[in-house]
Design an enzyme around this catalytic site. Sequence first.
Site, PDB file in Angstrom:
ATOM      1  N   ALA A  69      30.736  10.702  22.349  1.00 41.78           N
ATOM      2  CA  ALA A  69      29.844  11.173  21.287  1.00 41.78           C
ATOM      3  C   ALA A  69      28.383  10.834  21.556  1.00 41.78           C
ATOM      4  CB  ALA A  69      30.282  10.587  19.955  1.00 41.78           C
ATOM      5  N   ASN A 146      30.974   4.675  10.158  1.00 46.94           N
ATOM      6  CA  ASN A 146      31.724   3.735  10.990  1.00 46.94           C
ATOM      7  C   ASN A 146      31.698   2.313  10.455  1.00 46.94           C
ATOM      8  OD1 ASN A 146      28.978   4.521  11.916  1.00 46.94           O
ATOM      9  ND2 ASN A 146      29.139   2.664  13.143  1.00 46.94           N
ATOM     10  N   GLN A 174      34.435   9.204  13.442  1.00 47.56           N
ATOM     11  CA  GLN A 174      35.356   8.328  12.697  1.00 47.56           C
ATOM     12  C   GLN A 174      36.343   9.115  11.831  1.00 47.56           C
ATOM     13  OE1 GLN A 174      35.811   5.169  13.174  1.00 47.56           O
ATOM     14  NE2 GLN A 174      34.002   4.636  14.370  1.00 47.56           N
ATOM     15  N   ALA A 194      37.269  10.485  22.150  1.00 48.63           N
ATOM     16  CA  ALA A 194      38.704  10.206  22.284  1.00 48.63           C
ATOM     17  C   ALA A 194      39.080   8.757  21.973  1.00 48.63           C
ATOM     18  CB  ALA A 194      39.152  10.548  23.708  1.00 48.63           C
ATOM     19  N   HIS A 195      38.202   7.803  22.337  1.00 49.24           N
ATOM     20  CA  HIS A 195      38.639   6.399  22.240  1.00 49.24           C
ATOM     21  C   HIS A 195      38.679   5.877  20.810  1.00 49.24           C
ATOM     22  CE1 HIS A 195      34.773   3.979  21.779  1.00 49.24           C
ATOM     23  NE2 HIS A 195      34.254   5.128  22.150  1.00 49.24           N
ATOM     24  N   THR A 231      31.690  17.429  37.382  1.00 46.29           N
ATOM     25  CA  THR A 231      33.126  17.727  37.484  1.00 46.29           C
ATOM     26  C   THR A 231      33.843  17.233  36.230  1.00 46.29           C
ATOM     27  OG1 THR A 231      32.930  17.445  39.860  1.00 46.29           O
ATOM     28  CG2 THR A 231      35.163  17.418  38.957  1.00 46.29           C
ATOM     29  N   CYS A 318      28.007  -1.621  18.306  1.00 45.54           N
ATOM     30  CA  CYS A 318      26.718  -1.636  18.996  1.00 45.54           C
ATOM     31  C   CYS A 318      25.799  -2.713  18.454  1.00 45.54           C
ATOM     32  CB  CYS A 318      26.028  -0.289  18.826  1.00 45.54           C
ATOM     33  SG  CYS A 318      27.039   1.041  19.403  1.00 45.54           S
TER      34      CYS A 318
HETATM   35  N1  PLP Z   1      29.437   8.029  16.176  1.00 45.88           N
HETATM   36  C1  PLP Z   1      30.149   7.138  15.473  1.00 45.88           C
HETATM   37  C2  PLP Z   1      30.290   7.331  13.990  1.00 45.88           C
HETATM   38  C3  PLP Z   1      30.742   6.052  16.119  1.00 45.88           C
HETATM   39  O1  PLP Z   1      31.444   5.163  15.413  1.00 45.88           O
HETATM   40  C4  PLP Z   1      30.578   5.913  17.521  1.00 45.88           C
HETATM   41  C5  PLP Z   1      31.154   4.761  18.254  1.00 45.88           C
HETATM   42  O2  PLP Z   1      30.921   3.611  17.955  1.00 45.88           O
HETATM   43  C6  PLP Z   1      29.833   6.878  18.210  1.00 45.88           C
HETATM   44  C7  PLP Z   1      29.284   7.933  17.505  1.00 45.88           C
HETATM   45  C8  PLP Z   1      29.615   6.797  19.703  1.00 45.88           C
HETATM   46  O3  PLP Z   1      30.754   7.254  20.378  1.00 45.88           O
HETATM   47  P1  PLP Z   1      30.948   7.068  21.964  1.00 45.88           P
HETATM   48  O4  PLP Z   1      31.451   5.679  22.164  1.00 45.88           O
HETATM   49  O5  PLP Z   1      31.954   8.112  22.328  1.00 45.88           O
HETATM   50  O6  PLP Z   1      29.642   7.321  22.605  1.00 45.88           O
END
Ligand code: PLP
Length: 373
Positions: A69, A146, A174, A194-195, A231, A318
């Site tokens: 994302a 989040n 989320q 995905a994670h 790729t 983060c």
């Molecule tokens: N957006 C939200 C609401 C998230 O919770 C996160 C991940 O912490 C992200 C974006 C970022 O996602 P990615 O780890 O795939 O860059």
Amino acid sequence: MLYFDHNATTPLSPRAKAAWLEAVDRFPGNPSSPHRIGARADAALSEARERLAGILGCSPLDIVWTSGASESSNTLFHHVASSRADSEVWISAIEHPCVLESARHYVGPRLHLVPVTRGGVADLNWLHEQLQQRRPALVAIMAANNETGVIQPWREALAMCQEHGVPFFCDAVQWIGKLPASGIGACDFVAGSAHKFGGPRGVGFLKCPGKALIEPLIRGGPQEDRRRAGTENVAGVLAMLAALEEREGSSEHKQQQSWRDEFERELVTRLPGAAVVGAGQPRLWNTVSALMPETDCRQRWVVKLDKAGCAVSTGSACSSGKESPSHVLLAMGYSPSEAGRVLRFSSGLETTQKEWRILLDALTSVHAELVAT
Ligand code: PLP
């Protein structure tokens, strides 16, 4: 160790792992290669695009595979900055840093923050009033926060934007995999990762209007219809789809929500001064954002809970470990010292009622220890 940090990342689901292992064996080629091994990988990617489009409710042409994302969001704001260099961009004040910071970087002074209510919901009255007066290049409101788990009125915001011909971006990271994703593809732009739902790290997507030319952030080859060079991660994409399809079919979250609710009720009863952030608002079934009693800084809570066998977080991954208070809680009207007392507990589909109860007992013991010292 009990894992209560699923909003930061989720363990790879067994089904996603099996899909990944199968894909690396079945599709060893580069999807852009001219031979049959390449064509098979390309066909697998096209099929995955159709499956994801079917889940989101959009065209397969709208899907661009990305590394997650953060890349999707940076791609979008880079595109907006290059194509609409004059208009404002409005984003909610509680967006994830990958949206806030990429918007700040690419559109800087044209950025305006959509305020949120004390309950942590983007203020649609503000949006309605502003749309009567001006037309921004883009409005961005996430699907679910989040840090607090508070569900955002993205459908209503999308309808308002559609009425005024304003493109709408939804960071659905989320939401996807926790609530049904059907219909979210109606947003002009959607980011997914995905994670956050049992897939592998380093793979995600940007849903964008398939017919529009997207200014690529990553330049190079003509992959993804010239919208993202590099790729493609075929095995990652197939594992992501396997994880998502498993989650889409699951109704276990109702049970999960009742255990989470029981935990919250007990928490505020056992720990005087504790409160649930966003209580009373529709929230994700797995998230508790808790204002802890004024005993100590939240980092000590996290360390002590870790020693007690529970992995919890101070908020978004983060910002964990950093001293600055959460921009989400500040936007909701919490003071910096209150924001410094908030812990986040986020469960997964595999979390049990017993685990919630163990976490509650651990919190009660850590509280008693902190009060005594
Ligand atoms: N957006 C939200 C609401 C998230 O919770 C996160 C991940 O912490 C992200 C974006 C970022 O996602 P990615 O780890 O795939 O860059």
